[in-house]
Motif scaffolding. Structure first.
Motif, PDB file in Angstrom:
ATOM      1  N   PRO A  76      50.901  41.382  52.745  1.00 14.74           N
ATOM      2  CA  PRO A  76      50.060  42.092  51.818  1.00 14.74           C
ATOM      3  C   PRO A  76      49.673  41.127  50.747  1.00 14.74           C
ATOM      4  N   LEU A  77      48.498  41.577  50.213  1.00 20.41           N
ATOM      5  CA  LEU A  77      47.853  40.588  49.214  1.00 20.41           C
ATOM      6  C   LEU A  77      47.699  41.393  47.729  1.00 20.41           C
ATOM      7  N   LYS A  78      47.112  42.472  47.804  1.00 20.54           N
ATOM      8  CA  LYS A  78      46.955  43.621  46.795  1.00 20.54           C
ATOM      9  C   LYS A  78      46.789  44.913  47.529  1.00 20.54           C
ATOM     10  N   ALA A  79      47.393  45.914  46.572  1.00 13.68           N
ATOM     11  CA  ALA A  79      47.107  47.323  46.704  1.00 13.68           C
ATOM     12  C   ALA A  79      46.793  48.122  45.628  1.00 13.68           C
ATOM     13  N   GLY A  80      45.531  48.819  45.575  1.00 10.50           N
ATOM     14  CA  GLY A  80      45.187  49.527  44.273  1.00 10.50           C
ATOM     15  C   GLY A  80      45.098  50.918  44.870  1.00 10.50           C
TER      16      GLY A  80
END
Length: 262
Positions: A76-80
């Motif tokens: 995972p890199l980023k979750a918005g």
């Protein structure tokens, strides 16, 4: 569960690892189809995401995997609030074969503000199938799907290529199955290479492929519209637009590939 669902199944081992078994039924004379391999990776990426749909996928094909056990590793890199980003790696025998960057989101039914009209296609009754491949060719992919081609775009079969990089066909899975995002991943890489229509032949390995899921497809046949812009120095590009049975744009892709040697 359909055969395609089974062939693309990803089983979670731990928080970032999924076991997969690459199916020999999706081969093109030996190598496995890139769209099929992306579908496998997307199963894992969506399972690991808080969102339902793979809206953007970029895959770098480092090495051709073979049929059999493999793993998909998700970072995972980023979750918005509206999208999540992850790196997905297809690993076989400890070696990375495909590197992917995948954006997931949740698409809703919505009327488009603007949509470019689709190019004209003849009716399915006016389109034709490719001849069945010889068993020894290793072309097992053909048995998994049904393609009906706009006749001029397969003139290369008779030594009559149009001279333009193009390929157009109607598409559906051989086993009854409504199209979904994973079927679309296969569909964007299902056409013969557009360089065939420009006079080239031979295996045309994909180096990089990016595709976007634009809407969830209606049941029924898909329409695949493939074209290229430039063939030069042993490289070519291929754009594919996918329309569903209602005529909506549901997927679009671009890939960079090597010109094959016949």
């Amino acid at each position: 569960m359909t055969k395609f669902d089974e062939a693309t199944q990803a089983i979670k081992v731990d928080e970032g690892t999924y076991d997969v078994c690459l199916d020999p039924g999706y081969a093109i004379g030996g190598p496995l189809n890139g769209g099929y391999l992306m579908a496998v990776m997307l199963r894992a990426a969506v399972d690991a995401s808080p969102f339902e749909h793979p809206v953007s996928t970029t895959a770098q094909f480092l090495k051709a995997p073979i049929a059999g056990p493999a793993q998909v590793r998700i970072e995972p890199l980023k979750a918005g609030r509206t999208a999540a980003f992850a790196r997905a790696t297809l690993v076989q025998d400890g070696v990375a074969h495909i590197e992917g960057l995948i954006t997931t989101a949740t698409l809703n039914e919505a009327e488009p503000v603007y949509e470019r009209p689709a190019d004209d296609m003849p009716s399915r009754d006016e389109c034709v199938k490719l001849p069945a491949p010889k068993p020894e060719s290793g072309m097992t992919l053909n048995a998994q799907m049904e393609l009906l081609f706009d006749p001029p775009t397969i003139g290369w079969l008779k030594g009559e290529p149009t001279g333009r990089p193009e390929s157009r066909a109607y598409f559906r899975m051989a086993e009854p199955q409504d199209p979904d995002p994973y079927v679309l991943a296969l569909a964007v890489d299902a056409l013969p290479p557009v360089v065939f229509s420009a006079g080239a032949r031979g295996w045309a390995p994909t180096v990089e492929l990016t595709w976007h899921l634009r809407a969830l497809p209606a049941p029924g046949w898909l329409t695949l519209l493939g074209s290229g812009r430039l063939i030069s120095d042993g490289w070519f590009d291929e754009d594919v637009e996918v329309r569903d049975s209602a005529g909506r744009l549901v997927a679009q892709s671009r890939q960079l590939a090597r010109v094959g040697r016949g």
